[in-house]
Design a protein around this motif. Sequence first.
Motif, PDB file in Angstrom:
ATOM      1  N   SER A  65       0.814  -1.216   0.000  1.00 13.14           N
ATOM      2  CA  SER A  65       0.000   0.000   0.000  1.00 13.14           C
ATOM      3  C   SER A  65       0.847   1.265   0.000  1.00 13.14           C
ATOM      4  CB  SER A  65      -0.927   0.012   1.217  1.00 13.14           C
ATOM      5  OG  SER A  65      -0.182  -0.037   2.419  1.00 13.14           O
ATOM      6  N   SER A  66       2.125   1.137   0.341  1.00 12.30           N
ATOM      7  CA  SER A  66       3.028   2.293   0.345  1.00 12.30           C
ATOM      8  C   SER A  66       3.687   2.513  -1.014  1.00 12.30           C
ATOM      9  CB  SER A  66       4.126   2.089   1.396  1.00 12.30           C
ATOM     10  OG  SER A  66       4.983   1.006   1.039  1.00 12.30           O
ATOM     11  N   LEU A  67       3.385   1.638  -1.971  1.00 12.24           N
ATOM     12  CA  LEU A  67       4.034   1.697  -3.281  1.00 12.24           C
ATOM     13  C   LEU A  67       3.023   1.935  -4.401  1.00 12.24           C
ATOM     14  CD1 LEU A  67       6.546  -1.240  -2.787  1.00 12.24           C
ATOM     15  CD2 LEU A  67       7.058   1.211  -2.759  1.00 12.24           C
ATOM     16  N   VAL A  68       2.072   2.848  -4.155  1.00  9.07           N
ATOM     17  CA  VAL A  68       1.094   3.189  -5.190  1.00  9.07           C
ATOM     18  C   VAL A  68       1.786   4.087  -6.215  1.00  9.07           C
ATOM     19  CG1 VAL A  68      -1.127   4.272  -5.691  1.00  9.07           C
ATOM     20  CG2 VAL A  68      -0.818   2.984  -3.568  1.00  9.07           C
ATOM     21  N   GLN A  69       2.202   3.493  -7.309  1.00  8.42           N
ATOM     22  CA  GLN A  69       2.954   4.216  -8.331  1.00  8.42           C
ATOM     23  C   GLN A  69       2.898   3.424  -9.630  1.00  8.42           C
ATOM     24  OE1 GLN A  69       6.840   4.449  -6.551  1.00  8.42           O
ATOM     25  NE2 GLN A  69       7.131   2.236  -6.543  1.00  8.42           N
ATOM     26  N   SER A  70       2.938   4.145 -10.754  1.00 11.46           N
ATOM     27  CA  SER A  70       2.939   3.460 -12.046  1.00 11.46           C
ATOM     28  C   SER A  70       4.348   3.353 -12.622  1.00 11.46           C
ATOM     29  CB  SER A  70       2.027   4.189 -13.037  1.00 11.46           C
ATOM     30  OG  SER A  70       2.454   5.529 -13.222  1.00 11.46           O
ATOM     31  N   ASN A  71       5.238   4.303 -12.254  1.00 12.82           N
ATOM     32  CA  ASN A  71       6.636   4.198 -12.646  1.00 12.82           C
ATOM     33  C   ASN A  71       7.384   3.524 -11.507  1.00 12.82           C
ATOM     34  OD1 ASN A  71       9.422   4.649 -13.149  1.00 12.82           O
ATOM     35  ND2 ASN A  71       8.932   6.429 -14.416  1.00 12.82           N
ATOM     36  N   ILE A  72       7.848   2.318 -11.740  1.00 12.12           N
ATOM     37  CA  ILE A  72       8.459   1.539 -10.658  1.00 12.12           C
ATOM     38  C   ILE A  72       9.968   1.358 -10.847  1.00 12.12           C
ATOM     39  CG2 ILE A  72       6.284   0.330 -10.239  1.00 12.12           C
ATOM     40  CD1 ILE A  72       7.459  -2.108 -11.692  1.00 12.12           C
TER      41      ILE A  72
END
Length: 344
Positions: free
Chosen positions: A62-69
């Motif tokens: 839940s702490s990694l809500v991102q589209s560029n990973i």
Amino acid sequence: MDRKNFLRNSLGLAGIAVAAPTLLRSEIFSEEITVNNIAKSLLTCTVTNSETEGPFPTHTPSSLVQSNIIADRTGVAFTMNIYIKNTNGNCAAYQGVLVDVWHCDKDGNYSEYGGTTMQTVNYTNYHFLRGRQTTDANGLVSFTSIFPGWYQSRATHIHVHIYKPDGTSLLVTQIAFPEGTTSAVYNVNVNGTSYGYTKGMTGYTYNASDNVFSDGTSTEMSTVTGSLSGGYTLTHTIYVAGAVLGTQEVANTKNFKVEQNYPNPFREETVFPITLNEKSTVSITLYDASGRKLLTVIDKQKLSAGKQEIKMSRNQLKSGMYVAKITIDNSKGTFNEDLKVLVN
């Protein structure tokens, strides 16, 4: 315990009456192609194979809500387009579910782990190549990344964990890559030295010999297009057994709730219950199992907030299965729901 042994051990609307609709003849519209596909998939779509999370799942997704990973990683440009579809909803696009992805870097290492015999390089304080997105109206999530590397005993792969909006797990699976001398896997590892891929294919574990994919890759195989210089794009569809047809898990987000028509099956008349949290424009169209548009129950009718019961008479419908396409337009956007309708 090394990775290979770990993997081997881990397998094992209120009172609205609508006049009788007019039966159309043989008009075919482009939108019917989609409905046709939905109708056909009612009996053919199956849940994608479940697989192990492996030894390196994300600690706090839940702490990694991102589209560029990508973070600090380097490698060949890579885009992931992942579609989620619901086998309990005519295998239509599944909007509003959470999708977590993670994979290794070009050298075969995972973030959030390391300093052990399973992965000697310590990346416990790094969070690269991990992300979470929520599916859109097309059931799609997209991520910008780098092409995954590989490590001993595993073919090139991507981990995926799909959750309902409330956090309930729907499916843990993995995505497989096409192989062969013309594949992206081969090209990246053999010709991608200038991008930092130095392992080549010597010692590579192919899908057929991968313990995780021992049950086959028919439901997990992706399509990969592109080039080293232009980057690669992965496209893949994952099927999950989600909300039962006619229910909405994210009704509050969408400002409506569609329930299964009743009775179903029906002989003379059936009712489509729709609860609206705000004034909305609603259309209901009926198609046969081949995708041919038969009739319009209501067309862009403005309905007030509250529970609406939209009636449809049998008219000239023969016994059989039909697909009702429900379109709702409100302040949250335009949404489509599909219901399986049975006539006795």
